[in-house]
Design a protein around this motif. Structure first.
Motif, PDB file in Angstrom:
ATOM      1  N   ASP A 130     -61.436 -50.872  31.764  1.00 45.86           N
ATOM      2  CA  ASP A 130     -60.531 -50.730  30.623  1.00 45.86           C
ATOM      3  C   ASP A 130     -60.052 -52.077  30.107  1.00 45.86           C
ATOM      4  N   LYS A 131     -59.825 -53.030  31.000  1.00 47.70           N
ATOM      5  CA  LYS A 131     -59.413 -54.374  30.571  1.00 47.70           C
ATOM      6  C   LYS A 131     -60.551 -55.090  29.863  1.00 47.70           C
ATOM      7  N   ALA A 132     -61.765 -54.962  30.409  1.00 46.49           N
ATOM      8  CA  ALA A 132     -62.928 -55.587  29.768  1.00 46.49           C
ATOM      9  C   ALA A 132     -63.186 -54.963  28.400  1.00 46.49           C
ATOM     10  N   ASP A 133     -63.084 -53.642  28.322  1.00 45.08           N
ATOM     11  CA  ASP A 133     -63.309 -52.950  27.044  1.00 45.08           C
ATOM     12  C   ASP A 133     -62.320 -53.408  25.976  1.00 45.08           C
ATOM     13  N   ALA A 134     -61.044 -53.452  26.346  1.00 44.61           N
ATOM     14  CA  ALA A 134     -60.003 -53.835  25.379  1.00 44.61           C
ATOM     15  C   ALA A 134     -60.196 -55.272  24.903  1.00 44.61           C
ATOM     16  N   LEU A 135     -60.478 -56.168  25.832  1.00 42.63           N
ATOM     17  CA  LEU A 135     -60.680 -57.572  25.467  1.00 42.63           C
ATOM     18  C   LEU A 135     -61.935 -57.725  24.609  1.00 42.63           C
ATOM     19  N   GLU A 136     -62.984 -57.040  24.990  1.00 38.13           N
ATOM     20  CA  GLU A 136     -64.231 -57.111  24.219  1.00 38.13           C
ATOM     21  C   GLU A 136     -64.021 -56.612  22.784  1.00 38.13           C
ATOM     22  N   ARG A 137     -63.317 -55.493  22.627  1.00 39.02           N
ATOM     23  CA  ARG A 137     -63.020 -54.965  21.282  1.00 39.02           C
ATOM     24  C   ARG A 137     -62.229 -55.977  20.451  1.00 39.02           C
ATOM     25  N   ALA A 138     -61.247 -56.605  21.087  1.00 38.03           N
ATOM     26  CA  ALA A 138     -60.407 -57.564  20.359  1.00 38.03           C
ATOM     27  C   ALA A 138     -61.192 -58.812  19.950  1.00 38.03           C
ATOM     28  N   LEU A 139     -62.124 -59.236  20.786  1.00 39.46           N
ATOM     29  CA  LEU A 139     -62.891 -60.455  20.513  1.00 39.46           C
ATOM     30  C   LEU A 139     -64.059 -60.237  19.554  1.00 39.46           C
ATOM     31  N   LYS A 140     -64.550 -59.020  19.478  1.00 40.29           N
ATOM     32  CA  LYS A 140     -65.761 -58.724  18.699  1.00 40.29           C
ATOM     33  C   LYS A 140     -65.715 -59.269  17.268  1.00 40.29           C
ATOM     34  N   PRO A 141     -64.594 -59.177  16.557  1.00 38.99           N
ATOM     35  CA  PRO A 141     -64.576 -59.723  15.182  1.00 38.99           C
ATOM     36  C   PRO A 141     -64.804 -61.236  15.113  1.00 38.99           C
ATOM     37  N   LEU A 142     -64.575 -61.960  16.200  1.00 38.70           N
ATOM     38  CA  LEU A 142     -64.784 -63.412  16.196  1.00 38.70           C
ATOM     39  C   LEU A 142     -66.237 -63.802  16.453  1.00 38.70           C
ATOM     40  N   VAL A 143     -67.013 -62.883  17.052  1.00 37.78           N
ATOM     41  CA  VAL A 143     -68.392 -63.194  17.442  1.00 37.78           C
ATOM     42  C   VAL A 143     -69.262 -63.366  16.197  1.00 37.78           C
ATOM     43  N   GLY A 144     -69.988 -64.486  16.184  1.00 41.46           N
ATOM     44  CA  GLY A 144     -70.834 -64.818  15.044  1.00 41.46           C
ATOM     45  C   GLY A 144     -70.101 -65.605  13.971  1.00 41.46           C
ATOM     46  N   GLY A 145     -68.830 -65.871  14.212  1.00 40.11           N
ATOM     47  CA  GLY A 145     -68.037 -66.644  13.270  1.00 40.11           C
ATOM     48  C   GLY A 145     -68.038 -68.119  13.629  1.00 40.11           C
ATOM     49  N   PRO A 146     -67.121 -68.867  13.068  1.00 39.30           N
ATOM     50  CA  PRO A 146     -67.122 -70.316  13.296  1.00 39.30           C
ATOM     51  C   PRO A 146     -66.785 -70.719  14.736  1.00 39.30           C
TER      52      PRO A 146
END
Length: 139
Positions: A102-118
């Motif tokens: 659950d901690k990995a899922d929540a962190l991954e969801r929060a970080l996903k919008p940054l992936v592929g960005g600057p």
């Protein structure tokens, strides 16, 4: 899936941002990333720096007690691997190197919008199932 399986997230940061993350976690240039990490009680550690710490500890305390010493030392001395690992960061949550789904899922969801960005080039998710992980190199 087993309930005792733990997870780890790693990030590959883009060039200038990786250096900022290694030298100044308070840098405004990486604030979008560190804000998310802070919200999730997470911190990041550069894999190259972790390897270098391991080598220093081994050399200070007797390398014979550190089974990955030779491999790790060769890794940090290889310029191509240094270039790779200075951009790679392991995420620790609540001070733990591996953490609940659950901690990995929540962190991954929060970080996903940054992936592929600057800031964040890529994100990887690992688990503690030995069948999914490479074995340590032979001595």
């Amino acid at each position: 899936m087993s309930d005792d399986l733990k997870f780890q997230l790693r990030l590959t940061l883009n060039e200038g941002f990786a250096q900022a993350a290694r030298s100044d976690l308070g840098s405004p240039s990486i604030a979008p990333l560190t804000d998310i990490l802070n919200w999730h009680d997470a911190v990041m550690k550069c894999q190259f720096d972790a390897f270098a710490d391991y080598v220093r500890d081994a050399e200070a305390n007797g390398a014979e007690s550190y089974p990955l010493y030779q491999w790790t030392k060769q890794t940090i001395e290889d310029p191509a691997k240094q270039a790779k690992y200075t951009k790679s960061f392991t995420l620790y949550v609540g001070g733990q190197e591996v953490y609940e789904k659950d901690k990995a899922d929540a962190l991954e969801r929060a970080l996903k919008p940054l992936v592929g960005g600057p800031i964040v080039a890529r994100m990887f998710r690992y688990d503690t199932d030995p069948a999914h992980n490479p074995q340590p190199p032979r001595r």
